[in-house]
Scaffold this motif. Structure first.
Motif, PDB file in Angstrom:
ATOM      1  N   UNK A 360       0.862  -1.190   0.000  1.00  0.00           N
ATOM      2  CA  UNK A 360       0.000   0.000   0.000  1.00  0.00           C
ATOM      3  C   UNK A 360       0.898   1.239   0.000  1.00  0.00           C
ATOM      4  N   UNK A 361       1.022   1.870  -1.158  1.00  0.00           N
ATOM      5  CA  UNK A 361       1.819   3.094  -1.246  1.00  0.00           C
ATOM      6  C   UNK A 361       0.952   4.274  -0.797  1.00  0.00           C
ATOM      7  N   UNK A 362       1.529   5.128   0.023  1.00  0.00           N
ATOM      8  CA  UNK A 362       0.792   6.291   0.513  1.00  0.00           C
ATOM      9  C   UNK A 362       1.030   7.469  -0.432  1.00  0.00           C
ATOM     10  N   UNK A 363      -0.052   8.144  -0.811  1.00  0.00           N
ATOM     11  CA  UNK A 363       0.066   9.302  -1.699  1.00  0.00           C
ATOM     12  C   UNK A 363      -0.207  10.573  -0.903  1.00  0.00           C
ATOM     13  N   UNK A 364      -1.350  10.620  -0.232  1.00  0.00           N
ATOM     14  CA  UNK A 364      -1.709  11.795   0.564  1.00  0.00           C
ATOM     15  C   UNK A 364      -2.132  11.351   1.948  1.00  0.00           C
ATOM     16  N   UNK A 365      -1.152  11.081   2.811  1.00  0.00           N
ATOM     17  CA  UNK A 365      -1.459  10.721   4.201  1.00  0.00           C
ATOM     18  C   UNK A 365      -0.509  11.480   5.114  1.00  0.00           C
ATOM     19  N   UNK A 366      -0.909  11.600   6.374  1.00  0.00           N
ATOM     20  CA  UNK A 366       0.031  12.091   7.388  1.00  0.00           C
ATOM     21  C   UNK A 366      -0.218  11.337   8.681  1.00  0.00           C
ATOM     22  N   UNK A 367       0.769  11.390   9.551  1.00  0.00           N
ATOM     23  CA  UNK A 367       0.633  10.713  10.835  1.00  0.00           C
ATOM     24  C   UNK A 367      -0.086  11.635  11.804  1.00  0.00           C
ATOM     25  N   UNK A 368      -1.111  11.107  12.500  1.00  0.00           N
ATOM     26  CA  UNK A 368      -1.821  11.881  13.514  1.00  0.00           C
ATOM     27  C   UNK A 368      -1.062  11.869  14.834  1.00  0.00           C
ATOM     28  N   UNK A 369      -1.636  12.509  15.837  1.00  0.00           N
ATOM     29  CA  UNK A 369      -0.955  12.654  17.144  1.00  0.00           C
ATOM     30  C   UNK A 369      -0.675  11.327  17.820  1.00  0.00           C
ATOM     31  N   UNK A 370      -1.522  10.330  17.541  1.00  0.00           N
ATOM     32  CA  UNK A 370      -1.366   9.044  18.217  1.00  0.00           C
ATOM     33  C   UNK A 370      -0.778   7.998  17.284  1.00  0.00           C
TER      34      UNK A 370
END
Ligand code: AMP
Ligand code: GLY
Length: 419
Positions: A360-370
């Motif tokens: 699963x390649x990530x294109x538009x993701x970010x890591x949240x606080x948790x």
């Protein structure tokens, strides 16, 4: 080696994933990267278009090699600037990247070197453009000259539609200065395929062929997007077609650029249409396509670091490039509303389950606080699976994507079956 990849999409995730497998790469960085890339590379918060900032960071942190993936920094001369600072870089210099950055340039080049493409005229004057559209009739294609995020092309079914497009580009500046010059082209027909090719200024080594799906909805309907899915290789690209493309398009293009004093090092993207008269160029890009890259690199058996080095050094004729005897499918999961308005910041579930049978390649993701993954773009993920046949690869990608969900998630259900 300490290696930096410039960019932040699914394409850059695939490049990082492949480079991380190379025994030569000890430390991997990506600027600016995304949530998924952060699993395998240290992300550095520098915008991909910040040439000065990127060169400074690469120098201060003693990078041994930088791979520049997106079109904008290439057109801005990031490779030139890195090399001038003594940092070996992968990608074309600005004077070669212009093959993507200016359609007027690429059309001139094809005309001069007799590389097959659609007939065309270039205009800077609106009235002349309107008169030409009237004279030629529809269907006809209107293109903004400069980079317009793949959206500056209108395939017009009627004369009125074509005139509206020309007015919007030239008078209303819908794409800013990109539309000051427009190219008006004959409309071609036939299956579209992408061939990405490694190039070292002199030699060209085509990768496995691929096929993008540019429209947002099933049946090739709706607005153009960056790409909703890719397969590799498409059945229409037979060995006979491949040989013709090599003789009539790939070699002539690489030789033409060299003859013009613009040797092309990097990945040259051939957007082709297999017309009844033979293969013709729709467009060139100066980089890997996205999502084609994810499907194609999944089939690469060789060491991408070695290949990048060979592209830079002019030794591509001797590079070991092997391909898996399989097929690949990359299914894009997008935010609801993309490519128009969409919301970001939704939590994504099911990634771990999907990762068991696909990459699963990530294109538009970010890591949240948790540490959770949140949506952070139009194209969010590219679920990429292999199979012994194309049908199997497609079925595997859809099956792997099943457990993934986020609010508003949208994808096409006909990747590989829309033509
Ligand atoms: P481009 O940004 O040049 O790749 O164009 C976007 C899309 O418009 C292409 O993928 C084709 O589907 C279509 N297109 C561009 N030029 C032509 C043409 N001359 N004839 C038919 N379709 C075209
Ligand atoms: N997928 C088309 C592109 O990257 O331009």
């Amino acid at each position: 080696m300490k290696v930096l990849v410039v960019g932040s999409g699914g394409r850059e995730h695939a490049i990082c994933w492949k480079l991380a497998q190379s025994p030569k790469v000890d430390e991997l960085y990506c600027a600016p990267g995304n949530g998924g890339i952060a699993q395998i590379a240290a992300c550095v918060d520098i915008k991909a278009t910040d040439v000065e900032g990127m060169v400074k960071w690469a120098k201060d942190n003693a990078m041994d090699f930088v791979a520049v993936a997106p079109d904008d920094p290439l057109a801005l001369g990031m490779v030139d600037a890195l090399e001038a600072a003594g940092i070996p870089a992968f990608g074309p210099r600005a004077n070669a990247a212009v093959i993507e950055a200016s359609k007027a340039f690429s059309k001139e080049l094809m005309k001069k070197y007799r590389i097959p493409t659609a007939g065309y005229e270039t205009f800077t004057d609106l009235d002349a453009a309107l008169a030409y559209i009237e004279e030629r009739g529809a269907p006809i294609v209107v293109k903004a000259d400069g980079l317009a995020l793949g959206k500056g092309v209108v395939v017009a079914a009627t004369v009125e539609e074509a005139k509206t497009a020309a007015r919007e580009m030239m008078a209303d500046k819908k794409f800013g200065e990109s539309g000051s010059t427009v190219v008006i082209e004959e409309c071609m027909t036939g299956p579209e395929v992408t061939v990405l090719a490694f190039a070292d200024g002199e030699h060209v080594r085509p990768m496995v062929s691929s096929q993008d799906h540019k429209r947002a909805y099933d049946g090739n309907q709706g607005p153009n997007t960056g790409g909703m899915g890719a397969i590799a290789p498409p059945p229409a690209y037979t060995p006979e077609v491949a040989q013709r493309c090599m003789d009539e398009i790939f070699l002539p293009t690489i030789r033409a650029l060299k003859a013009e004093g613009r040797p092309f090092h990097g990945v040259l993207y051939f957007g082709l249409m297999l017309t009844p008269q033979g293969p013709r160029v729709v467009e060139y890009n100066a980089r890997f396509g996205d999502p084609e890259c994810q499907a194609v690199l999944s089939l690469l058996d060789g060491d991408l670091m070695d290949i990048f080095t060979a592209c830079r050094e002019g030794t591509l004729d001797r590079a070991g490039i092997r391909w898996k005897n399989q097929a690949a499918c990359c299914l894009v999961l997008a935010s609801g509303g993309y490519p128009l308005d969409y919301k970001k910041g939704y939590p994504i579930s099911g990634l771990e389950e999907a990762g068991k049978t696909a990459v699963v390649f990530h294109a538009g993701t970010k890591l949240g606080e948790h540490g959770e993954y949140l949506t952070n773009g139009g194209r969010v993920l590219g679920v990429t699976a292999l199979g012994d046949t194309l049908e199997q690869a497609i079925a595997n990608a859809y099956a792997a994507a099943k457990p993934i969900s986020f609010p508003g998630m949208h994808f096409r259900t006909d990747i590989g079956h829309a033509f």
